[in-house]
Scaffold this motif. Structure first.
Motif, PDB file in Angstrom:
ATOM      1  N   ASP A  39      28.647  -1.556  -1.460  1.00 21.54           N
ATOM      2  CA  ASP A  39      27.221  -1.343  -1.217  1.00 21.54           C
ATOM      3  C   ASP A  39      26.414  -1.700  -2.458  1.00 21.54           C
ATOM      4  O   ASP A  39      25.335  -2.287  -2.356  1.00 21.54           O
ATOM      5  CB  ASP A  39      26.956   0.110  -0.799  1.00 21.54           C
ATOM      6  CG  ASP A  39      27.388   0.388   0.628  1.00 21.54           C
ATOM      7  OD1 ASP A  39      27.526  -0.571   1.415  1.00 21.54           O
ATOM      8  OD2 ASP A  39      27.592   1.561   0.969  1.00 21.54           O
ATOM      9  N   LEU A  80      25.140  -9.809   5.527  1.00 19.16           N
ATOM     10  CA  LEU A  80      25.692  -8.452   5.429  1.00 19.16           C
ATOM     11  C   LEU A  80      24.694  -7.492   4.790  1.00 19.16           C
ATOM     12  O   LEU A  80      24.588  -6.330   5.200  1.00 19.16           O
ATOM     13  CB  LEU A  80      26.995  -8.470   4.621  1.00 19.16           C
ATOM     14  CG  LEU A  80      28.199  -9.081   5.326  1.00 19.16           C
ATOM     15  CD1 LEU A  80      29.355  -9.268   4.345  1.00 19.16           C
ATOM     16  CD2 LEU A  80      28.631  -8.198   6.480  1.00 19.16           C
ATOM     17  N   GLU A  83      22.389  -6.577   7.516  1.00 19.11           N
ATOM     18  CA  GLU A  83      23.024  -5.657   8.461  1.00 19.11           C
ATOM     19  C   GLU A  83      23.080  -4.233   7.926  1.00 19.11           C
ATOM     20  O   GLU A  83      22.904  -3.273   8.672  1.00 19.11           O
ATOM     21  CB  GLU A  83      24.460  -6.107   8.760  1.00 19.11           C
ATOM     22  CG  GLU A  83      24.572  -7.265   9.703  1.00 19.11           C
ATOM     23  CD  GLU A  83      26.018  -7.690   9.913  1.00 19.11           C
ATOM     24  OE1 GLU A  83      26.945  -6.885   9.634  1.00 19.11           O
ATOM     25  OE2 GLU A  83      26.219  -8.836  10.346  1.00 19.11           O
ATOM     26  N   ARG A  84      23.320  -4.096   6.636  1.00 15.48           N
ATOM     27  CA  ARG A  84      23.447  -2.763   6.039  1.00 15.48           C
ATOM     28  C   ARG A  84      22.100  -2.156   5.661  1.00 15.48           C
ATOM     29  O   ARG A  84      22.034  -1.040   5.158  1.00 15.48           O
ATOM     30  CB  ARG A  84      24.347  -2.827   4.803  1.00 15.48           C
ATOM     31  CG  ARG A  84      25.740  -3.305   5.155  1.00 15.48           C
ATOM     32  CD  ARG A  84      26.818  -2.377   4.700  1.00 15.48           C
ATOM     33  NE  ARG A  84      28.122  -2.904   5.038  1.00 15.48           N
ATOM     34  CZ  ARG A  84      29.060  -3.235   4.163  1.00 15.48           C
ATOM     35  NH1 ARG A  84      28.845  -3.064   2.875  1.00 15.48           N
ATOM     36  NH2 ARG A  84      30.209  -3.709   4.565  1.00 15.48           N
ATOM     37  N   TYR A  86      19.814  -3.357   3.397  1.00 17.53           N
ATOM     38  CA  TYR A  86      19.329  -3.582   2.037  1.00 17.53           C
ATOM     39  C   TYR A  86      18.289  -4.687   1.990  1.00 17.53           C
ATOM     40  O   TYR A  86      17.540  -4.797   1.023  1.00 17.53           O
ATOM     41  CB  TYR A  86      20.482  -3.902   1.089  1.00 17.53           C
ATOM     42  CG  TYR A  86      21.520  -2.808   1.073  1.00 17.53           C
ATOM     43  CD1 TYR A  86      21.147  -1.485   0.830  1.00 17.53           C
ATOM     44  CD2 TYR A  86      22.849  -3.066   1.329  1.00 17.53           C
ATOM     45  CE1 TYR A  86      22.090  -0.463   0.840  1.00 17.53           C
ATOM     46  CE2 TYR A  86      23.798  -2.056   1.331  1.00 17.53           C
ATOM     47  CZ  TYR A  86      23.401  -0.766   1.096  1.00 17.53           C
ATOM     48  OH  TYR A  86      24.335   0.241   1.106  1.00 17.53           O
TER      49      TYR A  86
END
Length: 108
Positions: A39, A80, A83-84, A86
């Motif tokens: 992360d 990604l 998607e997360r 950020y």
């Protein structure tokens, strides 16, 4: 193999030493490590992306350059990061990041 030969030659090795170094290098397996996408790293991807977008650079290329990766790897990482959560949704086909208001459907 070239590196092994160069090192043997620089060390004053004979042609036989150089040959041994090359044969040894051929038998040595190459170990590649994958970059673990934490992360924290995806947050860094988002930071680099935003900074490049704000300064008018191509943001995915900036991510690729910053992390020394291919453009396709950088694009996957940007996806990604989106998607997360950020990075927000892209604001156009050219990338960037839609404002929070745009992402919520705008004001009516």
């Amino acid at each position: 193999m070239t590196l092994a030969a160069d090192q043997a030659q620089e060390a004053g090795g004979t042609p036989e030493d150089i040959g041994r170094a090359i044969r040894s290098a051929r038998r040595t397996p190459v170990r590649r490590t994958r970059t673990r996408l934490t992360d924290s790293m995806l947050k860094d991807v988002a930071r680099v992306y935003r900074s490049a977008w704000e300064s008018g650079e191509a943001p995915t290329w900036a991510v690729a350059k910053h992390f020394h990766k291919s453009h396709s790897t950088a694009a996957r990482w940007v996806g990604l990061a989106r998607e997360r959560g950020y990075l927000g949704k892209a604001d156009s086909t050219r990338g960037g990041e839609a404002s929070q208001q745009d992402q919520e459907g705008g004001s009516e």
